[in-house]
Scaffold this active site. Sequence first.
Site, PDB file in Angstrom:
ATOM      1  N   CYS A  53       0.860  -1.229  -0.010  1.00 48.64           N
ATOM      2  CA  CYS A  53       0.026   0.050  -0.026  1.00 48.64           C
ATOM      3  C   CYS A  53       0.932   1.183  -0.065  1.00 48.64           C
ATOM      4  CB  CYS A  53      -0.946   0.017   1.302  1.00 48.64           C
ATOM      5  SG  CYS A  53      -2.090  -1.219   1.360  1.00 48.64           S
ATOM      6  N   ARG A  75       4.096  -0.443  -4.591  1.00 46.95           N
ATOM      7  CA  ARG A  75       3.837  -0.924  -3.279  1.00 46.95           C
ATOM      8  C   ARG A  75       2.588  -1.763  -3.125  1.00 46.95           C
ATOM      9  NH1 ARG A  75       6.623   1.830   0.606  1.00 46.95           N
ATOM     10  NH2 ARG A  75       5.412   1.211   2.187  1.00 46.95           N
ATOM     11  N   TRP A 132      -2.679  -2.879  -1.544  1.00 49.69           N
ATOM     12  CA  TRP A 132      -2.273  -4.377  -1.680  1.00 49.69           C
ATOM     13  C   TRP A 132      -3.053  -4.836  -0.673  1.00 49.69           C
ATOM     14  CZ3 TRP A 132      -0.322  -8.147   1.165  1.00 49.69           C
ATOM     15  CH2 TRP A 132       0.346  -9.471   0.225  1.00 49.69           C
ATOM     16  N   ASN A 144      -2.006   2.157   5.574  1.00 49.59           N
ATOM     17  CA  ASN A 144      -0.990   1.004   5.051  1.00 49.59           C
ATOM     18  C   ASN A 144      -0.636   0.370   6.511  1.00 49.59           C
ATOM     19  OD1 ASN A 144       0.913  -0.487   3.849  1.00 49.59           O
ATOM     20  ND2 ASN A 144       2.584   1.206   4.085  1.00 49.59           N
ATOM     21  N   GLY A 145      -0.975  -0.675   6.350  1.00 53.04           N
ATOM     22  CA  GLY A 145      -0.714  -1.621   7.509  1.00 53.04           C
ATOM     23  C   GLY A 145      -1.690  -2.685   7.732  1.00 53.04           C
ATOM     24  N   GLU A 172      18.638 -17.326  -6.707  1.00 53.95           N
ATOM     25  CA  GLU A 172      18.272 -15.799  -7.220  1.00 53.95           C
ATOM     26  C   GLU A 172      17.492 -15.565  -8.591  1.00 53.95           C
ATOM     27  OE1 GLU A 172      17.344 -13.274  -5.730  1.00 53.95           O
ATOM     28  OE2 GLU A 172      17.578 -11.739  -7.023  1.00 53.95           O
ATOM     29  N   LYS A 205      13.613 -14.629  -9.645  1.00 53.62           N
ATOM     30  CA  LYS A 205      13.586 -13.689 -10.530  1.00 53.62           C
ATOM     31  C   LYS A 205      12.612 -14.075 -11.652  1.00 53.62           C
ATOM     32  CE  LYS A 205      14.728 -10.730  -9.297  1.00 53.62           C
ATOM     33  NZ  LYS A 205      15.213 -10.142  -8.164  1.00 53.62           N
ATOM     34  N   GLU A 210       9.099 -14.870 -10.429  1.00 55.74           N
ATOM     35  CA  GLU A 210       8.404 -13.489  -9.933  1.00 55.74           C
ATOM     36  C   GLU A 210       7.827 -12.864 -11.035  1.00 55.74           C
ATOM     37  OE1 GLU A 210      11.518 -11.047  -8.064  1.00 55.74           O
ATOM     38  OE2 GLU A 210       9.923  -9.995  -6.932  1.00 55.74           O
ATOM     39  N   HIS A 229      19.522 -37.185  -6.506  1.00 54.77           N
ATOM     40  CA  HIS A 229      18.829 -37.458  -5.470  1.00 54.77           C
ATOM     41  C   HIS A 229      17.318 -37.515  -5.468  1.00 54.77           C
ATOM     42  CE1 HIS A 229      22.363 -38.387  -3.257  1.00 54.77           C
ATOM     43  NE2 HIS A 229      22.874 -37.262  -3.895  1.00 54.77           N
ATOM     44  N   LYS A 254       6.165  -4.331  -3.488  1.00 54.83           N
ATOM     45  CA  LYS A 254       7.605  -4.216  -3.202  1.00 54.83           C
ATOM     46  C   LYS A 254       8.126  -4.251  -1.826  1.00 54.83           C
ATOM     47  CE  LYS A 254      11.875  -2.356  -5.066  1.00 54.83           C
ATOM     48  NZ  LYS A 254      12.262  -3.560  -5.521  1.00 54.83           N
TER      49      LYS A 254
END
Length: 596
Positions: free
Chosen positions: A2, A27, A74, A100-101, A470, A474, A477, A493, A591
């Site tokens: 947010c 965000r 969000w 936000n929160g 990574e 990436k 995502e 294995h 983000k």
Amino acid sequence: MCGIIGYAGDECAVPIIVDGLKKLEYRGYDSAGIAIFDGGGFNVVKQKGRLAALEEKLENTSLCGNMGIGHTRWATHGEPSDVNSHPHLGSGSKIAVVHNGIIENYKQLKARLERRGITFASQTDSEVVAQLAEYYYKGDLLDAVIKTANALEGSYALGIMCLEEPDVLIAVKKDNPLIVGVSQNANFIASDVPAILKHTNQVYYLEDKEIAVLTKNGVEFFNTDKEPLTKQIETITWSVDSAEKGGYPHFMLKEIMEQPKVLRDTIQTEITKLPDISQFNKIVITACGSAYNAGVVSKYVFERLCRFPSIEVDLASEFRYKDACVDEKTLVILVSQSGETADTIAAMREAKSKGAVTLSIVNVVGSTLAKEADYTVYTAAGPEIAVATTKAFSTQLAVLYKLAVKFAVDLQKISQEEAKTLSDEIATIPDKVAEILTHIDFIQKYASTCIGYKSIFFIGRNIDYAIALEGSLKLKEISYIHSEAYAGGELKHGTISLVEEDTLVVAISCCQRLYPKIFSNMEQVISRGAKVFLVSNAAEAEEHDKLSLLKLPDIHELFSPSLSAIVLQLFSYYVAANKGCDIDKPRNLAKSVTVE
Ligand code: M6R
């Protein structure tokens, strides 16, 4: 999670708020909204979907006014919908709030208010803030905000306006970031600097439970006892351009291309204040997502250079709940771009409560991790807007390498001469990254052939395995292609059963000692029909005709992830671009993950 912006000034607030929301969209982006005080009352426009949908809706209004708040969401509580979008109003339409929160006690507060006959319109936790502030409002907005803040449990950054005090915009925060920007003609609140950078570089960072009272003429600060506070103004050094796309189709590509510069800046910045490493018997590196992957890479570097008895890497979300064995003889290193990741902050507080010494590696100046850790080292990545981190990750690696070299000298595990050789090698990274960026056409072309895969595997050994993690993160995502990273030796294995005709395996091979090992892993998958994309600096790789190769410049094995990472970033970027994905704002993500 947010984004919030608020404006109090002389101009029409609408375009300023919408422009600020564009900078905050990273965000959260499942809905957006704006509330403007237009002289008569609050005009609220909210829209499910991307900000563009809100902009379209706004085009059909003549909305204007000199004070307003905006929000990009969000969703946590309540599905993304028009009604659940912010701003929220109290049922008397007297108070407007952006939040936000997460309000953890919202159910209890809501029940209390409902018993007093107040009707709720949305399914969100945030609406309770507007309803509560309106309930408490008895002619003084500051009083109402203080009472509200005292009643809330959880985390919040709030922007609050009141119909009866049309000149005033109030902000308060707890465990979520909020800044106040000041300029001659207007004052602002925002979740993050890029939202207001165009208008001012003079900001105050709000601390928890500090309250800012803004008008167009000035800002005053109070604590929750209504006592005035004196705060230090800070000057932001980021350029306005750094928060713009600068002609690139996506922020992610722009940020990938910026890496030689930001790496140079980070590497050249001297690390001045560090704890005495000899007082510790354990190092724990903890972080989330890509920052965690940077930690995994660095474990290999710390181990090799420092020969330290105990070095652990932990996901912050795991560390915070595992009752970790840390004490005053432990150095806990927190890695974070935003400095606001809820799990990483909680891990830091947990570590501190057990007496550990904390060192944060952070990109955002003034963020919670930067302020609360015992020691802080900044990365010089500049503002990173794309949800998928690239330049911040690279600069985190650079700082971690520098720390490892410094600690190794202090522990007398390497000589000054060896340290100089390693530091010189680190200093070559920016130019070598620039060299890799010249291969962009090859990577773009190769990636365009990879969009049909349902699953892509990444393999490597030792530090190459760390960077494979990574590469895989990436890719999934931003391209939504399923992906896993495996240590090459683990294939036999169990994992190799997933390899079939036309599976794509991306292999990373930059450890001289392990060339033969990873090569035999590649042979194993090739013989089962897999295609291999090899990222390597091995001369032998060029002799292999059954794979696609991106040859990297030579570099010390320990720093090679800084080079292979660039190829993996570009590969993911172009796979996603060729698939037509919304690269800067991948689905379901935000983000800074400022909630648990
Ligand atoms: O701001 P932080 O570095 O603490 O964020 C941690 C993760 O959320 C972040 O690295 C995330 O995994 C990225 N989107 C990956 O590209």
